[in-house]
Write a protein that holds these residues in place. Sequence first.
Motif, PDB file in Angstrom:
ATOM      1  N   SER A 104       7.739 -12.160 164.980  1.00  0.00           N
ATOM      2  CA  SER A 104       8.652 -13.156 165.048  1.00  0.00           C
ATOM      3  C   SER A 104       8.490 -13.743 166.322  1.00  0.00           C
ATOM      4  O   SER A 104       9.507 -14.693 166.611  1.00  0.00           O
ATOM      5  CB  SER A 104      10.151 -12.808 164.534  1.00  0.00           C
ATOM      6  OG  SER A 104      10.363 -11.757 165.656  1.00  0.00           O
ATOM      7  N   TYR A 105       7.825 -13.386 167.307  1.00  0.00           N
ATOM      8  CA  TYR A 105       7.641 -13.892 168.652  1.00  0.00           C
ATOM      9  C   TYR A 105       6.349 -13.794 169.023  1.00  0.00           C
ATOM     10  O   TYR A 105       5.347 -13.146 168.606  1.00  0.00           O
ATOM     11  CB  TYR A 105       8.714 -13.267 169.772  1.00  0.00           C
ATOM     12  CG  TYR A 105       8.477 -11.725 169.848  1.00  0.00           C
ATOM     13  CD1 TYR A 105       7.889 -11.162 170.975  1.00  0.00           C
ATOM     14  CD2 TYR A 105       9.018 -10.925 169.042  1.00  0.00           C
ATOM     15  CE1 TYR A 105       7.718  -9.830 171.141  1.00  0.00           C
ATOM     16  CE2 TYR A 105       8.889  -9.632 169.154  1.00  0.00           C
ATOM     17  CZ  TYR A 105       8.067  -8.964 170.412  1.00  0.00           C
ATOM     18  OH  TYR A 105       8.109  -7.759 170.415  1.00  0.00           O
ATOM     19  N   TYR A 106       6.170 -14.699 170.298  1.00  0.00           N
ATOM     20  CA  TYR A 106       4.830 -14.791 170.806  1.00  0.00           C
ATOM     21  C   TYR A 106       4.481 -13.871 171.639  1.00  0.00           C
ATOM     22  O   TYR A 106       5.305 -13.910 172.921  1.00  0.00           O
ATOM     23  CB  TYR A 106       4.718 -16.354 171.189  1.00  0.00           C
ATOM     24  CG  TYR A 106       3.253 -16.686 172.005  1.00  0.00           C
ATOM     25  CD1 TYR A 106       2.390 -16.658 171.185  1.00  0.00           C
ATOM     26  CD2 TYR A 106       3.173 -16.856 173.388  1.00  0.00           C
ATOM     27  CE1 TYR A 106       0.786 -16.959 171.673  1.00  0.00           C
ATOM     28  CE2 TYR A 106       1.941 -17.293 173.974  1.00  0.00           C
ATOM     29  CZ  TYR A 106       0.652 -17.315 173.014  1.00  0.00           C
ATOM     30  OH  TYR A 106      -0.455 -17.727 173.406  1.00  0.00           O
ATOM     31  N   THR A 160      15.736 -11.254 161.597  1.00  0.00           N
ATOM     32  CA  THR A 160      16.130 -10.214 162.421  1.00  0.00           C
ATOM     33  C   THR A 160      16.520 -10.893 163.934  1.00  0.00           C
ATOM     34  O   THR A 160      16.764 -10.197 164.921  1.00  0.00           O
ATOM     35  CB  THR A 160      14.939  -9.270 162.810  1.00  0.00           C
ATOM     36  OG1 THR A 160      13.744 -10.042 163.130  1.00  0.00           O
ATOM     37  CG2 THR A 160      14.562  -8.526 161.399  1.00  0.00           C
ATOM     38  N   ALA A 161      16.453 -12.305 164.093  1.00  0.00           N
ATOM     39  CA  ALA A 161      16.814 -12.813 165.398  1.00  0.00           C
ATOM     40  C   ALA A 161      18.069 -12.601 165.802  1.00  0.00           C
ATOM     41  O   ALA A 161      19.077 -12.386 165.019  1.00  0.00           O
ATOM     42  CB  ALA A 161      16.372 -14.312 165.445  1.00  0.00           C
ATOM     43  N   ILE A 162      18.445 -12.703 167.056  1.00  0.00           N
ATOM     44  CA  ILE A 162      19.922 -12.571 167.698  1.00  0.00           C
ATOM     45  C   ILE A 162      20.121 -13.769 168.477  1.00  0.00           C
ATOM     46  O   ILE A 162      19.259 -14.333 169.088  1.00  0.00           O
ATOM     47  CB  ILE A 162      19.456 -11.375 168.762  1.00  0.00           C
ATOM     48  CG1 ILE A 162      19.246  -9.814 168.050  1.00  0.00           C
ATOM     49  CG2 ILE A 162      20.874 -11.077 169.427  1.00  0.00           C
ATOM     50  CD1 ILE A 162      18.798  -8.923 168.621  1.00  0.00           C
ATOM     51  N   PRO A 219      26.853 -12.216 166.072  1.00  0.00           N
ATOM     52  CA  PRO A 219      26.810 -11.203 164.987  1.00  0.00           C
ATOM     53  C   PRO A 219      25.432 -11.837 164.440  1.00  0.00           C
ATOM     54  O   PRO A 219      25.169 -13.083 164.263  1.00  0.00           O
ATOM     55  CB  PRO A 219      27.797 -11.465 164.349  1.00  0.00           C
ATOM     56  CG  PRO A 219      28.890 -11.766 164.930  1.00  0.00           C
ATOM     57  CD  PRO A 219      28.403 -12.670 166.259  1.00  0.00           C
ATOM     58  N   SER A 220      24.573 -10.960 163.827  1.00  0.00           N
ATOM     59  CA  SER A 220      23.445 -11.702 163.146  1.00  0.00           C
ATOM     60  C   SER A 220      23.766 -12.000 162.036  1.00  0.00           C
ATOM     61  O   SER A 220      24.808 -12.157 161.292  1.00  0.00           O
ATOM     62  CB  SER A 220      22.442 -10.435 162.939  1.00  0.00           C
ATOM     63  OG  SER A 220      23.104  -9.296 162.077  1.00  0.00           O
ATOM     64  N   VAL A 221      22.785 -12.991 161.521  1.00  0.00           N
ATOM     65  CA  VAL A 221      22.897 -13.885 160.260  1.00  0.00           C
ATOM     66  C   VAL A 221      21.976 -13.521 159.398  1.00  0.00           C
ATOM     67  O   VAL A 221      20.793 -12.854 159.367  1.00  0.00           O
ATOM     68  CB  VAL A 221      23.140 -15.286 160.539  1.00  0.00           C
ATOM     69  CG1 VAL A 221      24.141 -15.852 161.262  1.00  0.00           C
ATOM     70  CG2 VAL A 221      21.546 -15.740 161.119  1.00  0.00           C
ATOM     71  N   THR A 222      22.196 -13.602 157.872  1.00  0.00           N
ATOM     72  CA  THR A 222      21.329 -13.110 156.947  1.00  0.00           C
ATOM     73  C   THR A 222      19.800 -13.774 156.793  1.00  0.00           C
ATOM     74  O   THR A 222      18.848 -12.884 156.782  1.00  0.00           O
ATOM     75  CB  THR A 222      22.006 -13.200 155.574  1.00  0.00           C
ATOM     76  OG1 THR A 222      23.479 -12.373 155.555  1.00  0.00           O
ATOM     77  CG2 THR A 222      21.047 -12.504 154.165  1.00  0.00           C
ATOM     78  N   ASP A 223      19.884 -15.000 156.870  1.00  0.00           N
ATOM     79  CA  ASP A 223      18.737 -15.782 156.730  1.00  0.00           C
ATOM     80  C   ASP A 223      18.065 -16.252 157.968  1.00  0.00           C
ATOM     81  O   ASP A 223      17.029 -17.105 157.998  1.00  0.00           O
ATOM     82  CB  ASP A 223      18.957 -17.040 155.794  1.00  0.00           C
ATOM     83  CG  ASP A 223      19.659 -16.547 154.316  1.00  0.00           C
ATOM     84  OD1 ASP A 223      19.020 -15.518 153.714  1.00  0.00           O
ATOM     85  OD2 ASP A 223      20.581 -17.292 153.916  1.00  0.00           O
ATOM     86  N   GLY A 224      18.605 -15.852 158.899  1.00  0.00           N
ATOM     87  CA  GLY A 224      17.889 -16.137 160.427  1.00  0.00           C
ATOM     88  C   GLY A 224      18.762 -17.609 160.835  1.00  0.00           C
ATOM     89  O   GLY A 224      19.644 -18.120 159.969  1.00  0.00           O
ATOM     90  N   TYR A 225      18.618 -18.058 161.870  1.00  0.00           N
ATOM     91  CA  TYR A 225      19.504 -19.216 162.442  1.00  0.00           C
ATOM     92  C   TYR A 225      18.592 -20.548 162.232  1.00  0.00           C
ATOM     93  O   TYR A 225      17.285 -20.518 162.581  1.00  0.00           O
ATOM     94  CB  TYR A 225      19.511 -19.127 163.972  1.00  0.00           C
ATOM     95  CG  TYR A 225      20.430 -17.852 164.289  1.00  0.00           C
ATOM     96  CD1 TYR A 225      21.880 -18.076 164.243  1.00  0.00           C
ATOM     97  CD2 TYR A 225      20.267 -16.706 164.937  1.00  0.00           C
ATOM     98  CE1 TYR A 225      22.865 -17.412 164.551  1.00  0.00           C
ATOM     99  CE2 TYR A 225      21.167 -15.818 165.169  1.00  0.00           C
ATOM    100  CZ  TYR A 225      22.536 -16.103 165.046  1.00  0.00           C
ATOM    101  OH  TYR A 225      23.559 -15.219 165.194  1.00  0.00           O
ATOM    102  N   PRO A 226      19.207 -21.414 161.783  1.00  0.00           N
ATOM    103  CA  PRO A 226      18.283 -22.846 161.884  1.00  0.00           C
ATOM    104  C   PRO A 226      18.158 -23.198 162.995  1.00  0.00           C
ATOM    105  O   PRO A 226      19.058 -23.369 164.086  1.00  0.00           O
ATOM    106  CB  PRO A 226      19.602 -23.814 161.209  1.00  0.00           C
ATOM    107  CG  PRO A 226      20.279 -22.854 160.563  1.00  0.00           C
ATOM    108  CD  PRO A 226      20.301 -21.723 161.125  1.00  0.00           C
ATOM    109  N   LEU A 256      21.339 -18.688 173.427  1.00  0.00           N
ATOM    110  CA  LEU A 256      19.677 -18.834 173.151  1.00  0.00           C
ATOM    111  C   LEU A 256      19.445 -17.890 172.022  1.00  0.00           C
ATOM    112  O   LEU A 256      20.181 -16.751 171.664  1.00  0.00           O
ATOM    113  CB  LEU A 256      18.922 -18.337 174.420  1.00  0.00           C
ATOM    114  CG  LEU A 256      18.649 -19.268 175.658  1.00  0.00           C
ATOM    115  CD1 LEU A 256      18.053 -18.498 176.750  1.00  0.00           C
ATOM    116  CD2 LEU A 256      17.589 -20.307 174.965  1.00  0.00           C
ATOM    117  N   VAL A 257      18.437 -18.243 171.252  1.00  0.00           N
ATOM    118  CA  VAL A 257      18.044 -17.526 170.224  1.00  0.00           C
ATOM    119  C   VAL A 257      16.782 -16.461 170.617  1.00  0.00           C
ATOM    120  O   VAL A 257      15.945 -16.868 171.243  1.00  0.00           O
ATOM    121  CB  VAL A 257      17.680 -18.159 169.058  1.00  0.00           C
ATOM    122  CG1 VAL A 257      17.107 -17.132 167.978  1.00  0.00           C
ATOM    123  CG2 VAL A 257      18.724 -19.206 168.500  1.00  0.00           C
TER     124      VAL A 257
END
Length: 502
Positions: free
Chosen positions: A323-325, A382-384, A394-401, A313-314
């Motif tokens: 970034s979240y509700y 910043t998502a995980i 590991p985190s990704v630079t541009d966020g997850y698709p 899960l992201v």
Amino acid sequence: MRTVKSEELPTGRGQKGEKTPPMSKGKFKTGKWKYGSVSALMLAMVLLALIALNAGVYALEKNKGWRIDLSFNGILSQSAETKAVIEKLDKPVEIYALFRKSSERDWLELQELLNKYAASSDKITWKQVDPAVNPQLLEQFSTDNLVPGESNFIVWCEQTNRFRILGGEDFMGLEYNLETGTMEYDSLTFESAITGAIAYVVKDRVPKAVILQGHDEYELQYLTDFQNLLEANQYEVEYQTLRDNEYTPDPEDLLIFFNAQKDLTDIEMTKLTEFAAKGGSFLFVCDYSAPMANMPNYMTLLRSYGFEPLDGLVRADPLDKNSYYESNQYFLLPVMCSTDITMDLVGLGRDYLIIPETRAFAEPEEGDRNLNVSVVLRSADTAIRQIDRTNIAPSVTDGYPLALEARRITTESYVSRAFIIGCGEVLISKYLYSVTHCQELTVNVMEFLLQNDGTGLNITPKDAARPGLKTESLSLGSILLIALPLSVLFAALLVLGPRKNR
């Protein structure tokens, strides 16, 4: 003393006892009577000219659409997209406006808008129908999911026997208010709704969405709102099983997998491969619960479009409040990228979505010239990605698709399209339809996959609220408000000037 006879009295002007001679007809031709009659004649001619001009302009407005739109939001102006649709019309279209006679004053602007459509093409006609006195018409255009009523429009093409019912939410655009945290109606979408309906009803073939069963997909009870949305946009919806030997997918249709839990058989794969080779398109919902490692055939189908689902899960970074509700880190507020599906939504600011508990996908690799893959929705950078309770990727630079679209040119030179998303709630939840722009996204996804330009067009909504008056707000309408009284004053001076000098 000699008596003076009356006829001997002086008859000069001003003398006492002067007799007033009888008025002759020649008096009308001299002095004030001459100019008075000319003024009256000129005034009568001006009035007749104004009446004739008004009648002529009204006829041109109604029959030719020759009316300058001076409204603050340009509600009567037609976009290039509308003009293009109207120019291509080859079938008659009838529009029924369901309004009571007593409420005519409440929708004068809409009457003018319909007159504009009718004036633009001899293929378009419209008339007002009182729903209270014409129940047969309502029955004729009723469906299992929708019954027309007062304040609705019915757009109908007799040759295709296809219609669309418009009203309410079709005519108002929703916008997310950052201050209140709610969705609010802020714009008018009359033009996009009516033009889209016209383009749809004249189509020779109805777009069809086929929801596949037999792989432990979503239960039908969870798809009611999705089906209603599609049918409200005049798509046909069918449920089919690939294992049924009698069913062979038609490449003109769209195949939908709602979170398959079981793998495809070899026979099913053969059907789907042939379907894709002929230009058939897919919609994939791939929740985090789907056991992708146990479905090799299904994974092969996804990878043929450049889709690589990731485990887990992201969730949002708790420090990144935007970034979240509210307080739920698993309810993401994604970034909407500008793609074929979302370009108009991004341009209009209709990009507010909530994605609850979603799976992510691998960043699409650069494909060959026959495959083009784009990210539609992306998490914050910043998502995980949480694979399980203790395993964090590991985190990704541009966020997850979080959603992807793809175009693939097949070996038979057809174009096959596909869309995948990691959370089905975005497409099927009526609640998310009402509080976010998920409904607009869903309709755009359908249009992209079915290559259907009849339901949604890139037409800018009109402002619903009049903007505040500013010094720079001077417009042609303001100029006319000043020019018209001045022109009347000028005309009066031309008429009265000669009389004053006499």
